[in-house]
Motif scaffolding. Structure first.
Motif, PDB file in Angstrom:
ATOM      1  N   VAL A  31      39.888  38.413  46.994  1.00  0.00           N
ATOM      2  CA  VAL A  31      40.455  39.286  45.965  1.00  0.00           C
ATOM      3  C   VAL A  31      39.724  39.043  44.656  1.00  0.00           C
ATOM      4  O   VAL A  31      38.941  38.093  44.525  1.00  0.00           O
ATOM      5  CB  VAL A  31      41.972  39.034  45.782  1.00  0.00           C
ATOM      6  CG1 VAL A  31      42.736  39.405  47.047  1.00  0.00           C
ATOM      7  CG2 VAL A  31      42.234  37.572  45.395  1.00  0.00           C
ATOM      8  N   THR A  32      39.983  39.887  43.679  1.00  0.00           N
ATOM      9  CA  THR A  32      39.320  39.736  42.388  1.00  0.00           C
ATOM     10  C   THR A  32      39.893  38.549  41.621  1.00  0.00           C
ATOM     11  O   THR A  32      41.014  38.086  41.893  1.00  0.00           O
ATOM     12  CB  THR A  32      39.493  40.994  41.530  1.00  0.00           C
ATOM     13  OG1 THR A  32      40.887  41.150  41.200  1.00  0.00           O
ATOM     14  CG2 THR A  32      38.998  42.233  42.274  1.00  0.00           C
ATOM     15  N   GLU A  33      39.129  38.053  40.667  1.00  0.00           N
ATOM     16  CA  GLU A  33      39.612  36.955  39.830  1.00  0.00           C
ATOM     17  C   GLU A  33      40.836  37.374  39.026  1.00  0.00           C
ATOM     18  O   GLU A  33      41.724  36.556  38.770  1.00  0.00           O
ATOM     19  CB  GLU A  33      38.490  36.466  38.909  1.00  0.00           C
ATOM     20  CG  GLU A  33      37.356  35.791  39.659  1.00  0.00           C
ATOM     21  CD  GLU A  33      36.364  35.101  38.739  1.00  0.00           C
ATOM     22  OE1 GLU A  33      36.598  35.121  37.510  1.00  0.00           O
ATOM     23  OE2 GLU A  33      35.374  34.531  39.248  1.00  0.00           O
ATOM     24  N   GLU A  34      40.902  38.632  38.634  1.00  0.00           N
ATOM     25  CA  GLU A  34      42.067  39.118  37.888  1.00  0.00           C
ATOM     26  C   GLU A  34      43.327  39.038  38.747  1.00  0.00           C
ATOM     27  O   GLU A  34      44.409  38.697  38.256  1.00  0.00           O
ATOM     28  CB  GLU A  34      41.828  40.561  37.426  1.00  0.00           C
ATOM     29  CG  GLU A  34      42.956  41.132  36.568  1.00  0.00           C
ATOM     30  CD  GLU A  34      43.220  40.319  35.320  1.00  0.00           C
ATOM     31  OE1 GLU A  34      44.395  40.242  34.909  1.00  0.00           O
ATOM     32  OE2 GLU A  34      42.261  39.744  34.764  1.00  0.00           O
ATOM     33  N   THR A  35      43.207  39.357  40.034  1.00  0.00           N
ATOM     34  CA  THR A  35      44.350  39.249  40.945  1.00  0.00           C
ATOM     35  C   THR A  35      44.815  37.799  41.049  1.00  0.00           C
ATOM     36  O   THR A  35      46.014  37.506  41.031  1.00  0.00           O
ATOM     37  CB  THR A  35      43.981  39.788  42.335  1.00  0.00           C
ATOM     38  OG1 THR A  35      43.673  41.175  42.235  1.00  0.00           O
ATOM     39  CG2 THR A  35      45.137  39.616  43.318  1.00  0.00           C
ATOM     40  N   VAL A  36      43.874  36.878  41.152  1.00  0.00           N
ATOM     41  CA  VAL A  36      44.214  35.457  41.216  1.00  0.00           C
ATOM     42  C   VAL A  36      44.929  35.024  39.939  1.00  0.00           C
ATOM     43  O   VAL A  36      45.927  34.293  39.985  1.00  0.00           O
ATOM     44  CB  VAL A  36      42.960  34.598  41.448  1.00  0.00           C
ATOM     45  CG1 VAL A  36      43.295  33.109  41.325  1.00  0.00           C
ATOM     46  CG2 VAL A  36      42.353  34.897  42.805  1.00  0.00           C
ATOM     47  N   ARG A  37      44.427  35.472  38.790  1.00  0.00           N
ATOM     48  CA  ARG A  37      45.064  35.101  37.514  1.00  0.00           C
ATOM     49  C   ARG A  37      46.512  35.613  37.461  1.00  0.00           C
ATOM     50  O   ARG A  37      47.400  34.923  36.961  1.00  0.00           O
ATOM     51  CB  ARG A  37      44.258  35.652  36.336  1.00  0.00           C
ATOM     52  CG  ARG A  37      42.896  34.976  36.143  1.00  0.00           C
ATOM     53  CD  ARG A  37      42.263  35.389  34.821  1.00  0.00           C
ATOM     54  NE  ARG A  37      40.909  34.880  34.712  1.00  0.00           N
ATOM     55  CZ  ARG A  37      39.813  35.546  35.065  1.00  0.00           C
ATOM     56  NH1 ARG A  37      39.916  36.789  35.535  1.00  0.00           N
ATOM     57  NH2 ARG A  37      38.631  35.006  34.944  1.00  0.00           N
ATOM     58  N   ARG A  38      46.736  36.828  37.976  1.00  0.00           N
ATOM     59  CA  ARG A  38      48.110  37.360  37.996  1.00  0.00           C
ATOM     60  C   ARG A  38      49.000  36.522  38.921  1.00  0.00           C
ATOM     61  O   ARG A  38      50.163  36.256  38.600  1.00  0.00           O
ATOM     62  CB  ARG A  38      48.109  38.820  38.438  1.00  0.00           C
ATOM     63  CG  ARG A  38      47.593  39.788  37.390  1.00  0.00           C
ATOM     64  CD  ARG A  38      48.001  41.220  37.705  1.00  0.00           C
ATOM     65  NE  ARG A  38      47.441  41.680  38.970  1.00  0.00           N
ATOM     66  CZ  ARG A  38      46.279  42.320  39.077  1.00  0.00           C
ATOM     67  NH1 ARG A  38      45.552  42.569  37.981  1.00  0.00           N
ATOM     68  NH2 ARG A  38      45.829  42.713  40.252  1.00  0.00           N
TER      69      ARG A  38
END
Length: 257
Positions: A31-38
């Protein structure tokens, strides 16, 4: 991969390695890094990790103690109402289980007013609250002392499983949803509560409004695994219909019923 599965994988990685990194999780989970941050942000709100620059680390004992104080203050007026309502279901001579939740800690204060009650608990805070109260017979399960100020682990679980039975159990959890049921985010606490539920006749779930719809990673019990649902929230028809279907008594102590 669903968000809940991703977040469970993140926690497993965190427990195994002592830290996680956004870039590495992004590659491993696809998944994208933004998804991980969320995902990390959601887990931090659930108080199971602390975000850092580029990743996250586990909650330390000291930070968890701060979390406990925060939890005791969160929705405290509602928790006190739930505790008072729960105490109304006690009779002199009752033997009860109390878990280590903040709501049952408030209930312990109410128990002081009732004579001849036997309390079995894994909560050090409840033990301290009721220790020396002449009208209460207090039994502790022993075991490993956790950062949640409670006894956990196999010794505590087996002590309950093999030695103690109660007429009633009063407990709370991380959250509840109509489909997933009653959920917990702490594995060790979940196992303790499951043993209490297995060895109790009547099961009282104390659920303040902040827990409605909130998700944990471990299934503590199905929705029909309780007898009483005590809350300060006006529930949706989806919950109420399931309670009626399962014969669960829904008690709303909210100011606006």
């Amino acid at each position: 991969m669903f968000a809940l599965e991703r977040q469970k994988r993140i926690l497993e990685n965190l427990n195994a390695n002592g830290a996680v990194w956004v870039s590495k999780l992004s590659a491993e989970l696809g998944v994208t890094e933004e998804t991980v941050r969320r995902d990390l942000e959601k887990l931090e709100k659930q108080e199971v990790l602390v975000r850092t620059h580029g990743g996250a680390v586990p909650i330390t004992d000291s930070s968890y103690e701060l979390s406990l104080e925060k939890r005791k203050q969160t929705n405290s007026a509602a928790k006190e109402r739930l505790a008072k309502e729960a105490a109304e279901h006690l009779l002199p001579g009752d033997t009860i289980f109390l878990d280590s939740s903040t709501t049952t800690f408030y209930m312990a204060k109410e128990i002081k007013k009732i004579r001849n009650i036997t309390v079995i608990t894994n909560s050090l805070r409840i033990i301290n609250e009721l220790s020396g109260v002449e009208s209460v017979k207090l039994i502790t399960v022993g075991g490993l002392v956790s950062s949640n100020q409670s006894f956990v682990g196999s010794l505590a679980e087996n002590t309950i499983k093999n030695n103690f039975f109660a007429g009633k159990v009063f407990f709370s959890s991380k959250g509840i949803t109509p489909n997933a049921g009653i959920l917990e985010s702490n594995e060790q606490e979940c196992f303790i509560k499951q043993q209490m539920l297995a060895n109790a006749n009547e099961k009282y779930y104390l659920c303040d409004s902040t827990k409605i719809g909130k998700v944990g990673f471990y299934k503590l019990a199905p929705l029909d695994g309780i007898d009483y649902f005590i809350t300060d929230s006006n529930l949706s028809d989806e919950y109420v219909d399931k309670f009626v279907e399962s014969g669960i008594e829904y008690i709303n102590v909210g100011t606006n019923k």
